[in-house]
Design a protein around this motif. Structure first.
Motif, PDB file in Angstrom:
ATOM      1  N   GLY A 192      75.410 -13.374 -75.713  1.00 17.59           N
ATOM      2  CA  GLY A 192      76.426 -14.413 -75.309  1.00 17.59           C
ATOM      3  C   GLY A 192      77.806 -13.679 -75.527  1.00 17.59           C
ATOM      4  N   THR A 193      78.022 -12.434 -75.408  1.00 13.83           N
ATOM      5  CA  THR A 193      79.234 -11.603 -75.155  1.00 13.83           C
ATOM      6  C   THR A 193      79.366 -10.696 -74.268  1.00 13.83           C
ATOM      7  N   CYS A 194      80.356  -9.850 -74.287  1.00 14.76           N
ATOM      8  CA  CYS A 194      80.274  -8.537 -73.244  1.00 14.76           C
ATOM      9  C   CYS A 194      80.493  -7.280 -74.020  1.00 14.76           C
ATOM     10  N   GLY A 195      80.298  -6.248 -73.427  1.00 15.92           N
ATOM     11  CA  GLY A 195      80.479  -5.087 -74.013  1.00 15.92           C
ATOM     12  C   GLY A 195      80.344  -3.856 -72.846  1.00 15.92           C
ATOM     13  N   HIS A 196      80.486  -2.671 -73.347  1.00 19.25           N
ATOM     14  CA  HIS A 196      80.318  -1.446 -72.644  1.00 19.25           C
ATOM     15  C   HIS A 196      80.173  -0.036 -73.521  1.00 19.25           C
ATOM     16  N   VAL A 197      79.493   0.787 -72.906  1.00 19.66           N
ATOM     17  CA  VAL A 197      79.431   2.214 -73.759  1.00 19.66           C
ATOM     18  C   VAL A 197      80.376   2.814 -73.952  1.00 19.66           C
ATOM     19  N   GLY A 198      80.841   3.205 -75.317  1.00 22.45           N
ATOM     20  CA  GLY A 198      82.000   3.819 -75.746  1.00 22.45           C
ATOM     21  C   GLY A 198      81.701   5.088 -76.004  1.00 22.45           C
ATOM     22  N   ALA A 199      80.428   5.680 -76.284  1.00 22.64           N
ATOM     23  CA  ALA A 199      80.229   7.277 -76.212  1.00 22.64           C
ATOM     24  C   ALA A 199      78.625   7.233 -75.939  1.00 22.64           C
ATOM     25  N   LEU A 200      78.233   8.176 -75.427  1.00 19.27           N
ATOM     26  CA  LEU A 200      76.902   8.395 -74.903  1.00 19.27           C
ATOM     27  C   LEU A 200      76.486   9.772 -75.188  1.00 19.27           C
ATOM     28  N   ARG A 201      75.307  10.138 -75.639  1.00 17.99           N
ATOM     29  CA  ARG A 201      74.848  11.614 -75.910  1.00 17.99           C
ATOM     30  C   ARG A 201      73.510  11.552 -75.522  1.00 17.99           C
ATOM     31  N   ARG A 202      72.860  12.195 -74.721  1.00 23.30           N
ATOM     32  CA  ARG A 202      71.556  12.654 -74.451  1.00 23.30           C
ATOM     33  C   ARG A 202      71.086  13.704 -75.421  1.00 23.30           C
ATOM     34  N   THR A 203      69.858  13.455 -76.166  1.00 24.41           N
ATOM     35  CA  THR A 203      69.424  14.445 -77.111  1.00 24.41           C
ATOM     36  C   THR A 203      68.051  15.096 -76.701  1.00 24.41           C
ATOM     37  N   ARG A 204      67.555  14.475 -75.618  1.00 20.66           N
ATOM     38  CA  ARG A 204      66.166  14.975 -75.197  1.00 20.66           C
ATOM     39  C   ARG A 204      65.849  14.722 -73.561  1.00 20.66           C
ATOM     40  N   VAL A 205      65.225  15.701 -73.064  1.00 20.01           N
ATOM     41  CA  VAL A 205      65.046  15.682 -71.644  1.00 20.01           C
ATOM     42  C   VAL A 205      63.428  16.324 -71.334  1.00 20.01           C
ATOM     43  N   GLY A 206      62.430  15.556 -71.549  1.00 21.54           N
ATOM     44  CA  GLY A 206      61.217  15.983 -71.159  1.00 21.54           C
ATOM     45  C   GLY A 206      61.124  17.271 -72.473  1.00 21.54           C
ATOM     46  N   PRO A 207      60.484  18.317 -72.249  1.00 16.91           N
ATOM     47  CA  PRO A 207      60.208  19.262 -73.482  1.00 16.91           C
ATOM     48  C   PRO A 207      61.624  19.730 -74.067  1.00 16.91           C
ATOM     49  N   PHE A 208      62.789  19.588 -73.446  1.00 11.56           N
ATOM     50  CA  PHE A 208      63.982  20.237 -73.962  1.00 11.56           C
ATOM     51  C   PHE A 208      64.698  19.267 -74.814  1.00 11.56           C
ATOM     52  N   ALA A 209      65.033  19.957 -76.133  1.00 10.26           N
ATOM     53  CA  ALA A 209      65.785  19.113 -77.191  1.00 10.26           C
ATOM     54  C   ALA A 209      66.945  19.855 -77.623  1.00 10.26           C
ATOM     55  N   GLU A 210      67.742  19.247 -78.557  1.00 11.40           N
ATOM     56  CA  GLU A 210      69.001  19.885 -78.986  1.00 11.40           C
ATOM     57  C   GLU A 210      69.060  21.009 -79.450  1.00 11.40           C
ATOM     58  N   GLU A 211      67.886  21.494 -80.200  1.00  8.65           N
ATOM     59  CA  GLU A 211      67.662  22.836 -80.944  1.00  8.65           C
ATOM     60  C   GLU A 211      67.225  23.832 -79.856  1.00  8.65           C
ATOM     61  N   ASP A 212      67.226  23.396 -78.480  1.00  9.07           N
ATOM     62  CA  ASP A 212      66.989  24.376 -77.418  1.00  9.07           C
ATOM     63  C   ASP A 212      68.551  24.817 -76.841  1.00  9.07           C
ATOM     64  N   ALA A 213      69.428  23.677 -77.225  1.00  9.64           N
ATOM     65  CA  ALA A 213      70.508  23.879 -76.219  1.00  9.64           C
ATOM     66  C   ALA A 213      71.604  24.690 -76.762  1.00  9.64           C
ATOM     67  N   VAL A 214      72.407  25.356 -75.678  1.00  9.37           N
ATOM     68  CA  VAL A 214      73.553  26.281 -75.859  1.00  9.37           C
ATOM     69  C   VAL A 214      74.621  25.649 -75.117  1.00  9.37           C
ATOM     70  N   THR A 215      76.011  26.237 -75.465  1.00 11.25           N
ATOM     71  CA  THR A 215      77.179  25.529 -74.895  1.00 11.25           C
ATOM     72  C   THR A 215      77.856  26.591 -74.137  1.00 11.25           C
ATOM     73  N   VAL A 216      78.480  26.161 -73.377  1.00 14.41           N
ATOM     74  CA  VAL A 216      79.188  26.932 -72.585  1.00 14.41           C
ATOM     75  C   VAL A 216      80.160  28.208 -73.129  1.00 14.41           C
ATOM     76  N   ASP A 217      80.602  27.898 -74.200  1.00 13.93           N
ATOM     77  CA  ASP A 217      81.501  29.005 -74.930  1.00 13.93           C
ATOM     78  C   ASP A 217      80.553  29.703 -75.654  1.00 13.93           C
TER      79      ASP A 217
END
Length: 302
Positions: A192-217
């Motif tokens: 009965g209200t309205c809303g929107h996504v204020g922040a969004l983070r994907r933590t897994r895609v298939g077999p790949f998770a955050e512990e596998d991730a590297v940054t551009v830096d």
């Protein structure tokens, strides 16, 4: 004086990028293609510019396994901002509706089961879905009224992490094609209200998770050899496929696009889909029929 062109490399493998805020998926692919001097690169599943987190990027022969990652399970964490709807269903768009109503935590928890299992949702007008050959977001930005057809998606889990009158946090586990922005929009409407996504983070895609991730830096901070060492093998993209082992001779035959007879006491007779592996290296993706492995997608040696 003209600048010397960089030589592109036939380099293959996966990088699980922790995509930064306000960068498009296409920009992220271009950056990694530049860093690795790769001839070919692509990503496995678009991530909105305002979203962060897991963006698997395939280089070289790994691009042939992209569909297997795209079809994999995805996990997102997101914040839903209560009381204002936007034209994009996230913080990027202009506010188009407001409401003073705020749901209670009990109301939220009682509503979540409506959004689990196979559900129907209408993707946001500002999305990459094609309408009569044009991207929906291009039509929307041009001021055209966009009618995106509904689609069925599968939500495996939808959990409330924290709640306050102005903002709530959730974790959702879903299958291909799910729009978290639509999920947030529809949940607010049901309450009965309205809303929107204020922040969004994907933590897994298939077999790949955050512990596998590297940054551009992190990639920029090391030498080319050390950067290459961060690549995951091409086979990381098909981790869930059953494997059949082949020898060097069979591997050469398969890479010419020809079938080979599988031998040995445990050799399978039929398989809908399988990965042929030689000495730990992915040779091809294919299927087994009448004891023969038949390649449908050959992976060239790196």
């Amino acid at each position: 004086m003209t600048q010397k062109r960089r030589n592109k490399r036939n380099i293959s493998g996966w990088i699980v990028l922790d995509k930064p805020f306000d960068v498009t998926s296409t920009q992220a692919v271009g950056k990694l293609k530049f860093l690795f001097e790769a001839k070919k690169a692509g990503h496995a599943g678009t991530l909105d510019p305002l979203a962060t987190g897991i963006l698997p990027i395939a280089l070289g022969e790994a691009t042939k396994t992209v569909p297997y990652i795209q079809d994999g399970e995805k996990i997102y964490r997101f914040d839903l901002v209560w009381g204002s709807a936007t034209e994009t269903d996230d913080a990027e768009g202009a506010v188009i509706e407001t409401s003073d109503r705020r749901p209670t935590e009990d109301e939220l928890r009682n509503a979540l089961p409506q959004f689990t299992g196979v559900i129907t949702q209408i993707p946001p007008a500002y999305s990459a879905i094609k309408i009569k050959g044009e991207r929906a977001y291009d039509l929307a930005r041009a001021g055209e009224k966009v009618e995106v057809p509904p689609r069925e998606v599968e939500i495996e889990a939808f959990e409330l992490i924290s709640h306050s009158p102005e903002r709530s946090s959730f974790e959702v586990t879903c299958q291909k094609g799910t729009y978290v922005r639509a999920l947030a929009r529809d949940l607010a409407r049901v309450l009965g209200t309205c809303g929107h996504v204020g922040a969004l983070r994907r933590t897994r895609v298939g077999p790949f998770a955050e512990e596998d991730a590297v940054t551009v830096d992190a990639l920029e901070a090391v030498s080319r050899d050390d950067r290459d060492a961060m690549l995951l093998p091409v086979s990381a993209g098909i981790a869930d496929l059953p494997e059949v082992n082949v020898d060097t001779r069979q591997s050469a035959t398969i890479r010419l696009g020809n079938p080979v007879l599988l031998t040995g006491a445990n050799a399978p007779i039929a398989m809908d889909e399988a990965a042929a592996i030689c000495a730990g290296e992915l040779v091809a993706i294919g299927y087994v029929e009448k004891g023969q492995f038949k390649p449908s997608r050959v992976i060239l040696p790196g």
